[in-house]
Design a protein around this motif. Structure first.
Motif, PDB file in Angstrom:
ATOM      1  N   ASP A   1     -27.286   7.543  19.084  1.00  0.00           N
ATOM      2  CA  ASP A   1     -27.066   6.635  17.963  1.00  0.00           C
ATOM      3  C   ASP A   1     -25.748   5.904  18.180  1.00  0.00           C
ATOM      4  OD1 ASP A   1     -29.332   7.066  16.117  1.00  0.00           O
ATOM      5  OD2 ASP A   1     -28.588   9.125  16.109  1.00  0.00           O
ATOM      6  N   ILE A   2     -25.819   4.590  18.294  1.00  0.00           N
ATOM      7  CA  ILE A   2     -24.640   3.769  18.574  1.00  0.00           C
ATOM      8  C   ILE A   2     -24.478   2.742  17.462  1.00  0.00           C
ATOM      9  CG2 ILE A   2     -23.548   2.185  20.206  1.00  0.00           C
ATOM     10  CD1 ILE A   2     -25.181   3.438  22.420  1.00  0.00           C
ATOM     11  N   VAL A   3     -23.253   2.605  16.951  1.00  0.00           N
ATOM     12  CA  VAL A   3     -22.951   1.533  16.012  1.00  0.00           C
ATOM     13  C   VAL A   3     -22.065   0.522  16.732  1.00  0.00           C
ATOM     14  CG1 VAL A   3     -23.199   2.948  13.944  1.00  0.00           C
ATOM     15  CG2 VAL A   3     -20.976   2.810  15.068  1.00  0.00           C
TER      16      VAL A   3
ATOM     17  N   THR B   1     -31.578   4.820  23.254  1.00  0.00           N
ATOM     18  CA  THR B   1     -30.525   4.553  22.274  1.00  0.00           C
ATOM     19  C   THR B   1     -31.108   3.956  20.993  1.00  0.00           C
ATOM     20  OG1 THR B   1     -30.126   2.346  23.225  1.00  0.00           O
ATOM     21  CG2 THR B   1     -28.742   4.155  24.015  1.00  0.00           C
ATOM     22  N   ARG B   2     -30.394   4.160  19.900  1.00  0.00           N
ATOM     23  CA  ARG B   2     -30.660   3.475  18.631  1.00  0.00           C
ATOM     24  C   ARG B   2     -29.383   2.743  18.259  1.00  0.00           C
ATOM     25  NH1 ARG B   2     -33.644   8.340  17.459  1.00  0.00           N
ATOM     26  NH2 ARG B   2     -31.662   9.339  16.936  1.00  0.00           N
TER      27      ARG B   2
ATOM     28  N   VAL C   1     -18.855   5.927   9.652  1.00  0.00           N
ATOM     29  CA  VAL C   1     -20.084   6.531  10.168  1.00  0.00           C
ATOM     30  C   VAL C   1     -19.776   7.437  11.355  1.00  0.00           C
ATOM     31  CG1 VAL C   1     -22.281   6.022  11.322  1.00  0.00           C
ATOM     32  CG2 VAL C   1     -21.595   4.693   9.321  1.00  0.00           C
ATOM     33  N   LEU C   2     -18.882   6.980  12.245  1.00  0.00           N
ATOM     34  CA  LEU C   2     -18.514   7.766  13.421  1.00  0.00           C
ATOM     35  C   LEU C   2     -17.775   9.044  13.015  1.00  0.00           C
ATOM     36  CD1 LEU C   2     -18.455   7.837  16.554  1.00  0.00           C
ATOM     37  CD2 LEU C   2     -16.258   6.638  16.430  1.00  0.00           C
TER      38      LEU C   2
ATOM     39  N   ASN D   1     -22.382  10.687  11.812  1.00  0.00           N
ATOM     40  CA  ASN D   1     -23.683  10.060  11.608  1.00  0.00           C
ATOM     41  C   ASN D   1     -24.056   9.083  12.723  1.00  0.00           C
ATOM     42  OD1 ASN D   1     -24.198  11.418   9.172  1.00  0.00           O
ATOM     43  ND2 ASN D   1     -22.896   9.963   8.063  1.00  0.00           N
ATOM     44  N   CYS D   2     -23.210   8.994  13.749  1.00  0.00           N
ATOM     45  CA  CYS D   2     -23.555   8.269  14.967  1.00  0.00           C
ATOM     46  C   CYS D   2     -22.831   8.959  16.117  1.00  0.00           C
ATOM     47  CB  CYS D   2     -23.190   6.788  14.883  1.00  0.00           C
ATOM     48  SG  CYS D   2     -21.420   6.461  14.987  1.00  0.00           S
ATOM     49  N   ASP D   3     -23.210   8.638  17.320  1.00  0.00           N
ATOM     50  CA  ASP D   3     -22.626   9.290  18.491  1.00  0.00           C
ATOM     51  C   ASP D   3     -21.500   8.491  19.123  1.00  0.00           C
ATOM     52  OD1 ASP D   3     -24.483  11.496  18.416  1.00  0.00           O
ATOM     53  OD2 ASP D   3     -26.005  10.100  19.153  1.00  0.00           O
TER      54      ASP D   3
END
Length: 305
Positions: free
Chosen positions: A95-97, A123-124, A136-137, A141-143
């Motif tokens: 999970d990437i933002v 990836t998402r 989020v990080l 909640n993301c990687d």
């Protein structure tokens, strides 16, 4: 017979480009080093593979025959290595933002390049502003987070909590449509008022532009006619002739190359930025930590788009 796989990859590249210089660039080595590697391959197999008397270069009959074998070996090896590297994360998507402009214009090229070094990497991706992305990080909640880094911006991240490394150097350029003579329709030089397409107050890129203009008289000539947090939104308005804006160079390379956009001012108006990949050290996920170690071992050309 002592053959190195990189020589086979070099030979396949040369067969494709028919140019020592172009192949050297593709293989990320100097031309003399590339030439030496092709010579080493020829010495190892005991025949001349390349006819250097022609321009572009050609393969000898022996080279044409050997090319079939070289391609098969390279393809089979890459397929096997890609499979092995991807086994650990075959069913595990990252999970990437990312900042909006990076998600749209930078991420596809970067992730494609990274996968050449790591194999398939599910990836998402979610695009959001930097403030939300940090939250989020931090919450796990993301990687990973893909974001701009500006040493002069007011908001900085603790390097202990958010370890990172650089994956690109970019610039924001002041651009606008050209006039009939190909000159900027809204030049920064001069005394006239300029319709200005700006980033909103909380946008990270906006802070970087404001730092540039903070003590410059130019800011008095900028007449804000539109605001948005997204670089792609500003680009759309610039393309409609609505004004001048600072836009990351990777978003507008093709438009500049084709002359559909031009610089509104010289290089002194450029805003340098760095793109970094972040993770949160407070969140311990074995898969992410393993991937991070793998990425840190990759050559720089696999990490940068």
């Amino acid at each position: 017979m002592n053959l190195e796989t990189k020589w086979l990859e070099d030979f396949v590249a040369l067969a494709s480009t028919r140019s020592f210089s172009a192949s050297a660039r593709q293989r990320h080595v100097t031309q003399p080093a590339f030439s030496r590697r092709i010579r080493s391959l020829e010495q190892a197999v005991g025949v001349t593979l390349v006819d250097r008397s022609t321009t572009p270069v050609d393969l000898t009959p022996e080279g044409q025959l050997f090319l079939v074998t070289a391609r098969n070996i390279v393809e089979q090896l890459n397929e096997s290595l890609g499979h092995l590297r991807g086994l650990a994360m075959a069913n595990e998507a990252l999970d990437i933002v990312a900042a909006h402009s990076l998600a749209l214009s930078f991420y596809p090229q970067w992730i494609s390049r990274l996968q050449q070094g790591l194999g398939e990497l599910p990836t998402r991706l979610v695009a959001m502003n930097v403030g939300d992305a940090i939250h989020v990080l931090r919450e796990g909640n993301c990687d990973l987070m893909l974001a701009y880094y500006d040493p002069y911006a007011s908001m900085q991240l603790d390097a202990e909590v958010f370890p990172s490394f650089s994956i690109g150097q970019v610039k924001m350029l002041p651009v606008c449509l050209p006039d009939e003579q190909g000159r900027p329709r809204f030049p920064l030089e001069g005394q006239e008022s300029i319709p200005y397409l700006a980033y909103t107050q909380g946008a990270f890129l906006g802070r970087s532009v404001r730092m540039l203009l903070k003590n410059d008289p130019l800011r008095m000539r900028l007449r804000t006619v539109y605001e948005t947090a997204m670089a792609e939104g500003l680009k759309g308005m610039v393309m409609q002739g609505m004004g001048m804006a600072w836009i990351p160079d990777f978003c507008i390379r093709q438009e500049l190359k084709e002359g559909r956009l031009v610089r509104a001012g010289g290089e002194q108006w450029d805003v340098p930025l760095e793109i970094r990949l972040y993770r949160c050290s407070l969140v311990h996920k074995p898969g992410v930590e393993k991937l991070w170690r793998q990425m840190m071992k990759l050559p720089r050309d696999f990490l940068q788009a």
